[in-house]
Design an enzyme around this catalytic site. Structure first.
Site, PDB file in Angstrom:
ATOM      1  N   ARG A  30       0.725  -1.271   0.108  1.00 60.58           N
ATOM      2  CA  ARG A  30       0.027  -0.013   0.055  1.00 60.58           C
ATOM      3  C   ARG A  30       0.868   1.174   0.030  1.00 60.58           C
ATOM      4  NH1 ARG A  30      -3.125  -0.408   4.806  1.00 60.58           N
ATOM      5  NH2 ARG A  30      -1.335   0.886   5.764  1.00 60.58           N
TER       6      ARG A  30
ATOM      7  N   TYR B 222     -14.017  23.093  -9.542  1.00 65.47           N
ATOM      8  CA  TYR B 222     -14.789  21.754  -9.920  1.00 65.47           C
ATOM      9  C   TYR B 222     -15.747  21.313  -9.221  1.00 65.47           C
ATOM     10  CZ  TYR B 222     -14.555  16.667 -11.085  1.00 65.47           C
ATOM     11  OH  TYR B 222     -14.733  15.518 -11.472  1.00 65.47           O
TER      12      TYR B 222
ATOM     13  N   ASP C  91      -5.749  22.976  -7.782  1.00 69.89           N
ATOM     14  CA  ASP C  91      -6.139  22.211  -8.685  1.00 69.89           C
ATOM     15  C   ASP C  91      -5.634  22.653 -10.059  1.00 69.89           C
ATOM     16  OD1 ASP C  91      -7.536  20.596 -10.304  1.00 69.89           O
ATOM     17  OD2 ASP C  91      -9.208  20.389  -9.357  1.00 69.89           O
TER      18      ASP C  91
ATOM     19  N   LYS D  86      -6.867  12.929 -16.435  1.00 70.45           N
ATOM     20  CA  LYS D  86      -6.813  13.859 -17.663  1.00 70.45           C
ATOM     21  C   LYS D  86      -5.490  13.704 -18.597  1.00 70.45           C
ATOM     22  CE  LYS D  86     -10.839  14.748 -15.826  1.00 70.45           C
ATOM     23  NZ  LYS D  86     -11.142  15.847 -14.968  1.00 70.45           N
TER      24      LYS D  86
HETATM   25  C1  LIG Z   1     -11.673  15.685 -13.646  1.00 69.09           C
HETATM   26  C2  LIG Z   1     -11.279  16.893 -12.592  1.00 69.09           C
HETATM   27  C3  LIG Z   1     -11.121  16.324 -11.216  1.00 69.09           C
HETATM   28  C4  LIG Z   1     -11.428  15.078 -10.691  1.00 69.09           C
HETATM   29  O1  LIG Z   1     -10.805  14.061 -11.449  1.00 69.09           O
HETATM   30  P1  LIG Z   1     -11.409  12.489 -11.334  1.00 69.09           P
HETATM   31  O2  LIG Z   1      -9.905  11.534 -11.525  1.00 69.09           O
HETATM   32  O3  LIG Z   1     -12.203  12.275 -12.411  1.00 69.09           O
HETATM   33  O4  LIG Z   1     -11.689  12.129  -9.910  1.00 69.09           O
HETATM   34  C5  LIG Z   1     -10.708  17.409 -10.535  1.00 69.09           C
HETATM   35  N1  LIG Z   1     -10.612  18.641 -10.828  1.00 69.09           N
HETATM   36  C6  LIG Z   1     -10.675  19.131 -11.973  1.00 69.09           C
HETATM   37  C7  LIG Z   1     -10.410  20.314 -12.648  1.00 69.09           C
HETATM   38  C8  LIG Z   1     -11.408  18.110 -13.124  1.00 69.09           C
HETATM   39  O5  LIG Z   1     -11.356  18.278 -14.558  1.00 69.09           O
END
Ligand SMILES: *Cc1c(COP(=O)(O)O)cnc(C)c1O
Length: 384
Positions: free
Chosen positions: A51, A104, A176, A201
């Protein structure tokens, strides 16, 4: 060395894997200890429990540490868990959190539905606030959370001004950074304390796995790591491998996304029924100067605002696209289009038209433009 080159080398150590270019995928829970001394901790061994770390997870965290210029990085099962881990590592009951209004949507839900139960108060601030954030800082403000450009509406935040105000008041900052990725914006270099990405992403880049990264320095990182460990946030080795594989081509993919997106966004701006193209790389964008100052590139995600049309007309367009699919997540090689969905308290985005969010994939721009033009015609938008 340029970042494109660093991206190829970072975290790799072929000599420890019999010369294989890529690290093997270690499927491991139990790690066998060589001696009682190792169990007691008096003999150092590199790995203790699946882990916590394996050579596979180490390869990715080491690469991210180098590319983000961090002291440490933890991997989380999704981008959202990276966001929530970053926040939880910085706040406690009784604290005040300043959250950007263009965050988000699931980040907002976490603040409104979970942090509130913990006794942490969230205050949403205008993404364009800049240095005036100082006026919102209270004695119990623990964290300023940013996201730039903002989800759905793409406001560019004045990160250096916010960081300066936060540092003056001894408040932590987090970002973020999913839109730009570390390749086009380096949060820690700009003074941010905690850098979060949804690796889901652009890093993974092929729409086939979920993963988050949290990078930080010094004692801030130690706090993140401690909580990550306590929460048991482990990630699957195959997903880590996909992230490592995606990372190597990130700069090349982003260069292509960026070029095609600027072409398409510039074309969209010329259409009479497009009221607004929300893409910071366009000189017409309100945040263009800040973007140009702080970022080294723009990625493939942006929004457009159309003049009004009926839901049926919009469906005629969106249900029949050849190349643009309707789907959330983004950052993969394929193009996407979805209606915008957002909540705002400070700066409502008012329109009687439609906000559409586009992700420009790696298809040829001419084909994408033709698909959009045909779609607009189906919706009854007059091009002349
Ligand atoms: C998609 C996204 C997230 C979350 O990512 P996941 O892997 O889908 O949980 C967080 N912040 C932004 C800006 C995003 O576009």
């Amino acid at each position: 060395m340029k970042d494109e080159t660093k991206t190829i080398l970072a975290g790799r150590d072929p000599e420890t894997h019999f010369g294989a270019v890529n690290p093997p995928v270690y499927h491991a829970s139990t790690i066998i200890y060589p001696s009682l001394a190792a169990i007691r901790g008096t003999q150092q061994i590199p790995y203790t429990y699946g882990r916590r770390a394996t050579p596979t997870t180490d390869a990715l965290t080491k690469a991210m540490i180098e590319l983000e210029q961090a002291d440490g990085c933890v991997l989380t099962p999704s981008g959202l868990s990276a966001v929530t881990l970053a926040i939880l590592s910085a706040v406690k009951t009784g604290d005040h959190l300043l959250m950007v209004d263009s965050a988000y949507t699931p980040t907002r839900s976490f603040c409104d539905k979970y942090l509130v139960k913990m006794g942490v108060e969230t205050e949403y601030y205008d993404p364009l606030i800049g240095g005036d954030i100082a006026k919102l800082i209270r004695p119990n403000t623990a964290l300023i959370f940013t996201e730039s450009p903002g989800s759905q509406t793409f406001e560019v935040q004045n990160i250096p001004a916010i960081v300066a105000a936060a540092k003056a008041a001894n408040v932590l900052t987090a970002i973020d950074n999913t839109w730009a990725s570390h390749h086009y914006f380096k949060p820690l270099v700009h003074g941010i304390d905690i850098s979060v990405q949804a690796a889901t992403k652009y890093i993974i880049g092929h729409a086939d796995a979920l993963l988050g990264t949290v990078c930080a320095r010094g004692e801030v990182y130690a706090n993140v790591k401690r909580l990550w460990n306590m929460l048991g946030m482990s990630v699957g080795p195959d997903d880590v491998y996909l992230a490592l594989r995606g990372l190597r081509s990130l700069p090349a993919r982003l260069a292509q996304h960026s070029k095609t997106t600027l072409d398409i966004a510039s074309w969209l701006e010329t259409l009479p029924f497009i009221r607004n193209v929300l893409y910071p790389a366009l000189p017409s964008h309100a945040g263009h100067a800040l973007w140009q100052r702080d970022f080294t590139g723009a990625t493939g995600l942006f929004a457009i605002e159309t003049t009004p049309c009926s839901e049926d007309s919009l469906a005629a367009m969106l249900d029949n696209m050849r190349l643009f699919s309707m789907g959330y997540s983004w950052g993969g090689y394929e193009s996407l289009i979805v209606p915008g969905e957002y909540t705002r308290q400070c700066r409502p985005y008012e329109t009687d038209g439609h906000l559409l969010r586009l992700h420009i994939g790696l298809e040829h721009g001419d084909d994408l433009q033709a698909d959009l033009a045909d779609g607009f015609a189906r919706a009854g938008f007059a091009t002349a």
